[in-house]
Design an enzyme around this catalytic site. Structure first.
Site, short mmCIF file in Angstrom:
data_model
loop_
_atom_site.label_atom_id
_atom_site.label_comp_id
_atom_site.label_asym_id
_atom_site.label_seq_id
_atom_site.Cartn_x
_atom_site.Cartn_y
_atom_site.Cartn_z
N THR A 50 0.95 -1.13 0.12
CA THR A 50 -0.13 0.05 -0.15
C THR A 50 0.91 1.32 -0.13
OG1 THR A 50 -1.75 -1.18 1.07
CG2 THR A 50 -1.82 1.04 1.32
N SER A 97 1.53 -7.81 -0.90
CA SER A 97 2.40 -8.57 -0.25
C SER A 97 1.61 -9.88 -0.09
CB SER A 97 2.88 -8.08 1.18
OG SER A 97 1.67 -7.85 2.22
N THR A 131 1.47 -4.73 4.32
CA THR A 131 1.55 -4.81 5.53
C THR A 131 0.76 -6.14 5.98
OG1 THR A 131 -0.72 -3.58 5.84
CG2 THR A 131 1.24 -2.33 6.35
N ASP A 132 0.21 -6.88 4.93
CA ASP A 132 -0.58 -7.89 5.16
C ASP A 132 0.21 -9.19 5.73
OD1 ASP A 132 -3.04 -6.87 4.75
OD2 ASP A 132 -3.18 -7.52 2.72
#
Ligand code: DAS
Length: 377
Positions: A50, A97, A131-132
């Site tokens: 992101t 990710s 971030t996942d």
């Protein structure tokens, strides 16, 4: 020229030179070039996420394409970076990710270790990432990188085109952290919302700004990074794990235990299994016994990674309390044979326990040695 005049002229020249230096210093121009040379060098390795995402519709920040802007485009939006470091960039990938696979962890770890070994001039590295899967890539690097230089990972919860994007401030704080000598030999660090988090404890607790709070070991303040804690379990160059010669890691499955669960069934069983469990049903327990007796290590991990449970030794037969509790399954032949309780992940989340088991299985399949590894890391 008399002795006295020569002396006075020499003094006058000296005073003029001193004045020029003073004016130059206070206005900053005279030593600007030297300052730039003295700034630490930080390499930004971009993988996507992101932080490099752009919105499809400028009015809707929830619909965006993660992994769209290049490393160069991301840094162009943070001019203040040049006050803290000389920046170089490397585009490793540009994807959400969720698309980063274990083979990418191996490639990234290998490339970073090699770069940090060969480039003595680099003070540290920043890795931009979605971030996942941030906690997974971070923990893999934490266990496998061969360096003591700072490697700082960073992401964003809002796309780069958001009217209040968090990526630029996160990136600035990450670069300041990577450039600082006090960040060395602390394992892989993650900087989000001016918090410095350790890769081992990091969790995406909440998918919005402020959602990374677990594992805080420091903060990035006005004067740069300040540390409160030092990770005490082995990391980076202090671990025993070597990267596999190929990109392949042992296949470890991760399954959830739940009310009424029967346990997984496989056409081709994996090399190891991690069960995210607060406790297991009788059916799940028996299914795991069958795998464990077939030599497939089973690790139980508390879902939040916050449990500490004693490892139980292998017993001759199923314990009586188990047979009482599971009387509905009495007579099932799977109770026969040595009773092999699952290994315990202790303080690791299930995803991180899976990564540790993948790496541990590159070294051993012996139950006692695996147990020692889980106690150590
Ligand atoms: N799109 C997700 C990812 O790439 C989320 C993010 O980056 O925050 O992991």
């Amino acid at each position: 020229m008399t002795e006295g005049r020569r002396y006075l002229q020499g003094r006058a020249r000296w005073i003029v030179a001193a004045l020029i230096a003073w004016v130059g210093c206070s206005s900053g121009w005279l030593f600007a070039a030297n300052d730039a040379e003295e700034l630490p060098k930080v390499l930004i390795v971009a993988t996507g996420g992101t932080i490099s995402g752009i919105q499809d519709d400028p009015n809707d920040p929830t619909r965006y394409r993660s992994g769209s802007l290049s490393a160069g485009q991301i840094i162009a939006s943070v001019p203040a970076l040049e006050n803290h470091a000389t920046i170089e960039t490397l585009q490793f990938s540009n994807m959400p990710s969720t698309q980063i696979m274990p083979a990418d962890w191996v490639r990234l770890s290998r490339q970073l270790s090699q770069l940090l070994r060969e480039r003595e001039d680099l003070a540290g590295v920043v890795v931009t990432h979605g971030t996942d899967r941030l906690e997974e890539t971070a923990f893999f690097l934490h266990l496998t990188l061969r360096t003591e230089k700072p490697v700082v990972m960073v992401g964003a919860q809002r796309p780069a085109t958001h009217n209040s994007a968090d990526g630029p401030a996160n990136l600035l704080a990450a670069v300041r952290t990577a450039a600082a000598p006090q960040s060395r030999d602390r394992g892989v660090l993650i900087v989000m919302d001016e918090r410095i988090l350790s890769a081992r404890e990091l969790r995406k607790d909440f998918p919005r700004v402020g959602g990374f709070a677990s594992g805080r070991i420091g903060l990035v303040g006005r004067d740069g990074p300040q540390y409160l804690y030092t990770p005490s379990r082995p990391h980076t160059r202090h671990t025993e794990f070597a990267l596999p010669a190929s990109l392949e890691l042992p296949n470890v499955d991760l399954v959830f235990s739940y009310s009424g669960g029967l346990g997984p069934r496989y056409e081709t069983p994996p090399a190891g299994i991690v069960v995210a469990a607060t406790g297991m049903t009788c059916e799940e327990t028996l299914a795991m016994q069958v795998f464990a007796r077939a030599g497939i290590p089973v690790v139980a991990a508390f879902p939040t990674g916050e449990a500490l449970r004693a490892q139980r030794p292998v017993e001759e037969t199923a314990p009586a309390r188990m047979l009482d509790l599971c009387s509905a399954l009495a007579g099932d032949p799977r109770w026969e044979g040595p009773w092999i309780p699952p290994l315990v992940a202790q303080f690791l989340t299930p995803q991180k326990a899976r990564i540790l088991l993948m790496l541990a299985l590159t070294r051993t399949t012996d139950r006692d040695e695996l147990e020692a590894i889980f106690r150590r890391y």
